[in-house]
Scaffold this active site. Structure first.
Site, PDB file in Angstrom:
ATOM      1  N   ASP A 206      10.232  13.060  -6.532  1.00  0.00           N
ATOM      2  CA  ASP A 206      10.422  11.663  -6.107  1.00  0.00           C
ATOM      3  C   ASP A 206      11.370  10.846  -6.971  1.00  0.00           C
ATOM      4  OD1 ASP A 206       8.163  11.194  -3.845  1.00  0.00           O
ATOM      5  OD2 ASP A 206       7.499  12.636  -5.353  1.00  0.00           O
TER       6      ASP A 206
ATOM      7  N   HIS B 140      14.064   9.348  -5.739  1.00  0.00           N
ATOM      8  CA  HIS B 140      14.274   8.186  -4.856  1.00  0.00           C
ATOM      9  C   HIS B 140      15.401   7.259  -5.289  1.00  0.00           C
ATOM     10  CE1 HIS B 140      11.284   8.778  -1.826  1.00  0.00           C
ATOM     11  NE2 HIS B 140      10.317   8.942  -2.707  1.00  0.00           N
TER      12      HIS B 140
ATOM     13  N   ASP C 250      12.777  14.443  -2.211  1.00  0.00           N
ATOM     14  CA  ASP C 250      12.889  12.980  -2.233  1.00  0.00           C
ATOM     15  C   ASP C 250      13.859  12.509  -3.311  1.00  0.00           C
ATOM     16  OD1 ASP C 250      11.150  13.028  -0.154  1.00  0.00           O
ATOM     17  OD2 ASP C 250       9.590  11.806  -1.068  1.00  0.00           O
TER      18      ASP C 250
ATOM     19  N   ASN D 118      10.309  15.007   2.274  1.00  0.00           N
ATOM     20  CA  ASN D 118      10.198  14.433   3.619  1.00  0.00           C
ATOM     21  C   ASN D 118      11.311  13.412   3.883  1.00  0.00           C
ATOM     22  OD1 ASN D 118       8.783  12.706   1.762  1.00  0.00           O
ATOM     23  ND2 ASN D 118       7.980  11.591   3.528  1.00  0.00           N
ATOM     24  N   HIS D 119      11.836  12.778   2.812  1.00  0.00           N
ATOM     25  CA  HIS D 119      12.925  11.825   3.027  1.00  0.00           C
ATOM     26  C   HIS D 119      14.233  12.515   3.402  1.00  0.00           C
ATOM     27  CE1 HIS D 119      11.205   7.835   2.044  1.00  0.00           C
ATOM     28  NE2 HIS D 119      10.265   8.611   1.549  1.00  0.00           N
TER      29      HIS D 119
HETATM   30 MN   LIG Z   1       8.426  10.340  -2.108  1.00  0.00          MN
END
Ligand SMILES: [Mn+2]
Length: 132
Positions: free
Chosen positions: A15, A17, A44, A76-77
């Site tokens: 993550d 991000h 992610d 998932n992103h």
């Molecule tokens: Mn995430």
């Protein structure tokens, strides 16, 4: 299991991000050593933060440099982003139904807007390179 025992450390990073500065700081902190470490990115890389493109490119470059020691997984992103471009392309010239519309909006609704903005400034070939 024998495969994992070849490494001194197994590093897992999740993550990111779009937080490029933090990613760089983290990499400095852990001092990744390709001779003895396995580095797994859990996905992610993009969305929410402002520097999704930089994060994605950093991870992919490191993987290219050390394909055996750096493993980037799909989050998932990234899946939402790939779906966006797949369905956006499909919708041109053909009928767009609710499912298509949903697949297109789901990424933008989940923090993809800034990523989309960064991707929009790329040449088509540069974008395609990153979607593969
Ligand atoms: Mn995430």
């Amino acid at each position: 299991m024998w495969y994992l025992m070849m490494f001194k450390r197994i590093l897992a990073v999740g993550d990111i991000h779009g937080m490029y500065d933090k990613l760089i700081k983290l990499m400095e902190l852990v001092e990744f050593n390709p001779v003895e470490d396995l580095l797994i990115f859990l996905g992610d890389y993009i969305d929410r933060g402002r520097q999704s493109l930089e994060c994605l490119d950093y991870v992919m470059e490191l993987h290219k440099k050390y394909p055996e020691q750096v493993i980037p997984l799909l989050g998932n992103h990234e899946v939402m982003c790939l779906n966006y471009y797949e369905y956006e392309g499909k919708s041109f010239g053909s009928r767009i139904d609710d499912f298509d519309r949903n697949m297109i909006s789901i990424w933008l609704d989940n923090g993809g807007v800034d990523t989309f903005r960064q991707f929009k400034n790329l040449k088509k070939s540069e974008l395609q390179k990153r979607l593969r």
